[in-house]
Design a protein around this motif. Structure first.
Motif, mmCIF file in Angstrom:
data_model
loop_
_atom_site.group_PDB
_atom_site.id
_atom_site.type_symbol
_atom_site.label_atom_id
_atom_site.label_comp_id
_atom_site.label_asym_id
_atom_site.label_seq_id
_atom_site.Cartn_x
_atom_site.Cartn_y
_atom_site.Cartn_z
ATOM 1 N N THR A 187 0.832 -1.204 0.000
ATOM 2 C CA THR A 187 0.000 0.000 0.000
ATOM 3 C C THR A 187 0.866 1.253 0.000
ATOM 4 O OG1 THR A 187 -1.797 -1.170 1.123
ATOM 5 C CG2 THR A 187 -1.826 1.236 1.245
ATOM 6 N N TYR A 229 -4.342 6.626 9.510
ATOM 7 C CA TYR A 229 -5.752 6.300 9.234
ATOM 8 C C TYR A 229 -5.955 5.961 7.757
ATOM 9 C CZ TYR A 229 -6.894 10.770 6.998
ATOM 10 O OH TYR A 229 -6.959 11.829 6.132
ATOM 11 N N GLN A 230 -5.239 6.653 6.850
ATOM 12 C CA GLN A 230 -5.333 6.347 5.421
ATOM 13 C C GLN A 230 -4.773 4.958 5.138
ATOM 14 O OE1 GLN A 230 -2.888 9.740 4.288
ATOM 15 N NE2 GLN A 230 -4.598 10.551 3.088
ATOM 16 N N ALA A 281 -4.515 2.420 7.224
ATOM 17 C CA ALA A 281 -5.422 1.402 7.773
ATOM 18 C C ALA A 281 -6.585 1.151 6.814
ATOM 19 C CB ALA A 281 -5.948 1.849 9.137
ATOM 20 N N GLU A 282 -7.156 2.225 6.294
ATOM 21 C CA GLU A 282 -8.298 2.090 5.378
ATOM 22 C C GLU A 282 -7.884 1.406 4.080
ATOM 23 O OE1 GLU A 282 -10.591 5.339 2.851
ATOM 24 O OE2 GLU A 282 -11.109 5.463 4.989
ATOM 25 N N ARG A 283 -6.791 1.844 3.471
ATOM 26 C CA ARG A 283 -6.375 1.297 2.175
ATOM 27 C C ARG A 283 -5.871 -0.141 2.278
ATOM 28 N NH1 ARG A 283 -3.139 6.299 -0.766
ATOM 29 N NH2 ARG A 283 -4.718 7.883 -0.350
ATOM 30 N N CYS A 300 -6.892 -2.279 4.571
ATOM 31 C CA CYS A 300 -7.943 -3.087 5.215
ATOM 32 C C CYS A 300 -7.435 -3.736 6.503
ATOM 33 C CB CYS A 300 -8.485 -4.146 4.254
ATOM 34 S SG CYS A 300 -9.346 -3.452 2.846
ATOM 35 N N ARG A 313 -7.389 -0.132 12.790
ATOM 36 C CA ARG A 313 -6.383 0.792 13.316
ATOM 37 C C ARG A 313 -5.649 0.253 14.544
ATOM 38 N NH1 ARG A 313 -9.025 6.724 12.651
ATOM 39 N NH2 ARG A 313 -6.972 7.428 13.273
ATOM 40 N N LYS A 352 -17.792 -3.845 -3.384
ATOM 41 C CA LYS A 352 -17.177 -2.813 -2.534
ATOM 42 C C LYS A 352 -17.991 -1.526 -2.535
ATOM 43 C CE LYS A 352 -13.024 -2.517 -4.199
ATOM 44 N NZ LYS A 352 -11.578 -2.365 -4.481
#
Length: 144
Positions: free
Chosen positions: A42, A54-55, A57-59, A61, A64, A138
């Protein structure tokens, strides 16, 4: 009695496990976990080469709280650098180190070969259809 509806979530998890069987040997050979690889990949793919936690963690998956431990181990192994901007100490930024970039470069060829195996076994048309359907899933809105 009516037969139960097949479980979409279970089928997706089983398909993920089957797909990961192609990649786990190479991850194990390089002493990196699946979550660590997702972080490395990532960050490598991020246009800006730096992401806030936070970005990331989101990208990637990754929840956090779990990401904290993953980043600690990656930093201990010299693969990522975590830092807080001087302008906002609440933010945590993450970037790959030269060693992290080298790991990705070293692993990407074999990882791509495994993707090609999957595509060959499914066939290009089914592979593209699968990726398209997964992208549609998604985008589904549970509140709609």
């Amino acid at each position: 009695m009516a037969s139960p509806t097949p479980s979409l979530t279970l089928a997706l998890l089983q398909a993920r496990e089957s797909a990961m069987d192609f990649f786990r040997p190479h991850l194990n050979h390089n002493s990196i976990t699946e979550q660590q690889w997702r972080v490395v990949r990532t960050l490598w793919q991020a246009e800006e080469q730096t992401l806030e936690s936070y970005q990331l963690a989101e990208r990637a998956c990754i929840l956090r709280p779990s990401l904290t431990g993953v980043l600690m181990r990656l930093e201990q192994n010299g693969l990522v650098h975590r830092w807080k901007p001087e302008t906002d100490q609440r933010r945590l930024c993450v970037t790959l180190t030269p060693e992290g970039n080298a790991l990705f470069e070293n692993m990407k060829g074999e990882m791509m070969r495994q993707y090609q195996k999957i595509q060959q076994q499914l066939g290009p048309e089914k592979y593209h259809m699968l990726m398209s359907l997964l992208n549609e899933v998604k985008q589904l809105d549970p509140n709609d």
